[in-house]
Design a protein around this motif. Structure first.
Motif, PDB file in Angstrom:
ATOM      1  N   ASP A   3       0.555  -1.016   0.041  1.00  0.00           N
ATOM      2  CA  ASP A   3       0.097   0.449  -0.178  1.00  0.00           C
ATOM      3  C   ASP A   3       1.138   1.655  -0.227  1.00  0.00           C
ATOM      4  OD1 ASP A   3      -1.829   1.962   0.289  1.00  0.00           O
ATOM      5  OD2 ASP A   3      -3.228   0.552   1.585  1.00  0.00           O
ATOM      6  N   ASN A   4       0.929   2.017  -0.778  1.00  0.00           N
ATOM      7  CA  ASN A   4       1.629   3.535  -0.966  1.00  0.00           C
ATOM      8  C   ASN A   4       0.599   4.442  -1.231  1.00  0.00           C
ATOM      9  OD1 ASN A   4       4.443   3.194  -1.816  1.00  0.00           O
ATOM     10  ND2 ASN A   4       3.345   1.692  -3.686  1.00  0.00           N
ATOM     11  N   SER A   5      -0.597   4.229  -0.148  1.00  0.00           N
ATOM     12  CA  SER A   5      -1.634   5.588   0.315  1.00  0.00           C
ATOM     13  C   SER A   5      -1.888   5.789   1.034  1.00  0.00           C
ATOM     14  CB  SER A   5      -3.233   5.592  -0.766  1.00  0.00           C
ATOM     15  OG  SER A   5      -3.630   4.231   0.073  1.00  0.00           O
ATOM     16  N   THR A  58       6.658   2.898   1.923  1.00  0.00           N
ATOM     17  CA  THR A  58       5.957   1.922   1.310  1.00  0.00           C
ATOM     18  C   THR A  58       5.040   0.991   2.459  1.00  0.00           C
ATOM     19  OG1 THR A  58       6.460   2.203  -0.825  1.00  0.00           O
ATOM     20  CG2 THR A  58       5.620   0.094   0.185  1.00  0.00           C
TER      21      THR A  58
END
Length: 406
Positions: free
Chosen positions: A232-234, A240
């Motif tokens: 997940d990069n959000s 990350t």
């Protein structure tokens, strides 16, 4: 002014049996430090039930909740953890433990030759002595003669770097004599060239058997239960997030940290917990060596693929026919730094002793397949002198011992 070792590592032992002891490490950071520390904890036979890691890239703070054993050597453990931390090099001058893998010099290699009368559990007794003395087995060749005599050739290194002294050699002899008793016939230690442990490429048939996928060899190689890995990069602007859910096994955190070290990835914050049923949940906020997130999908896929492989098969165990005999093969990946997984040979010997299975011969070697190096343990079973145990039972016992599932 140097950093005091008492400030670097603090161990608070549990007051009640079964409760975790808490190990706190506060020191300068370096890539791969988590792997090095987890490797030490695995060597000392500790089970990590919870972990917290945080760093700003310069300084790190790590806390491990571990389940020890009645014979855990806590003072020695603290010494080894301090030596592995960069603070040790800063306080006492540059040490091998702080040098990069390319700069560090390999330790002296010694050949331990031991001849004795054969008996069930002999190999375990010898490996237990070497483990207690912090002598690492790099390669081994064990053979049994028709008249029941055993010749053991152990290529070893000494964590304490004292095996070149007469006092240290005498100490090893005394411990081995106490463990083996009158069965010991001869003993010798001498310095040898490190070239004798050089790796070799794996033969095509060997590689096909050990390193092919489970789909091709479903009856031989075993695996742990399903592994879930999400990227997940959000959630973070700078990191990350890697989220892992899997079944616990001995050395789980080491396997994860080793993978990140090999990929040159830094962990900025991480949390590891074991839930009911031995299910583990791991959240890790990571960056690349340049301090950036992992946005390249190919890099993400490569990392996830390697993590999944390491967690599903941290080691591989298979029984094979070698003519009329049965051979046990165990293999595990080697770190890019050249370090193998600790305690594997010890666990194999322990597992076979538990089911009264005798060893006719044994070898440890290293093989290259593709771009990876593997440590390979070959054990020829002495079926004539052993109690009748099925091959599946041997495989299951060795696998369970290696995984810490007993």
């Amino acid at each position: 002014m140097g950093i005091l070792s008492d400030d670097v590592v603090i161990i608070r032992q549990s007051e009640k049996e079964g409760d975790p002891s808490v190990i706190t490490i506060n020191c300068p950071d370096k890539t791969g430090l988590g792997c090095d520390l987890c490797r030490i904890l695995l060597f000392f036979g500790l089970n990590i039930v919870r972990g917290d890691v945080s760093t700003d890239g310069r300084w790190c703070y790590l806390v491990f909740w571990v389940i020890g054993k009645p014979n855990t050597r806590w003072n020695l453990l603290k010494t080894r953890l301090v030596e592995a931390s960069p603070a040790f090099a800063w306080a006492f001058g540059i040490s091998r433990c702080y040098l990069s893998d390319s700069e560090s010099q390999p330790p002296d290699l010694f050949l331990l030759k031991l001849a004795c009368s054969d008996r069930t559990g002999l190999l375990y007794d010898v490996t237990e002595v070497l483990y207690k003395l912090e002598i690492n087995i790099e390669k081994v060749k064990i053979s049994t003669t028709p008249d029941g005599k055993v010749m053991d050739l152990f290529f070893v290194t000494d964590t304490r770097e004292l095996l070149g002294t007469e006092k240290r050699r005498d100490e090893v002899y005394e411990y081995l004599r106490d463990a083996i008793g009158d069965a010991m016939m001869s003993y010798d230690i001498k310095l040898v060239s490190s070239e004798v442990t050089a790796r070799s490429p794996a033969s095509s048939s060997f590689a096909e058997t050990l390193f092919s996928s489970l789909e091709e060899h479903p009856s031989g190689l075993q695996t742990s239960s399903s592994v879930s890995i999400a990227v997940d990069n959000s959630l973070s602007r700078a990191h990350t997030l890697i989220q892992i859910t899997c079944q616990d096994h001995k050395g789980l955190l080491y396997d994860i940290m080793r993978t990140f070290k090999d990929f040159n990835i830094q962990i900025s914050y991480g949390r590891f917990t074991i839930k009911r049923g031995k299910n583990c949940e791991i959240d890790l906020f990571i960056v690349q060596s340049d301090g950036r997130k992992i946005l390249d999908s190919s890099k993400q896929d490569a990392l996830v693929s390697r993590l999944r492989a390491e967690l599903q098969q941290p080691l591989r165990v298979v029984m094979m026919n070698k003519g009329p005999d049965t051979e046990l093969l165990v293999t595990n990946p080697v770190e890019l730094s050249g370090k193998g997984r600790p305690q594997v040979f010890y666990d194999i010997a322990l597992a076979l002793k538990k089911i009264n299975t005798c060893i006719f011969s044994a070898e440890i070697g290293r093989h290259l397949t593709g771009d990876r190096e593997w440590e390979v343990y070959k054990v020829l079973i002495n079926e004539e002198d052993s109690l009748p145990v099925s091959r599946s039972k041997i495989e299951e016992q060795v696998w369970s011992t290696l995984m810490g599932w007993e």
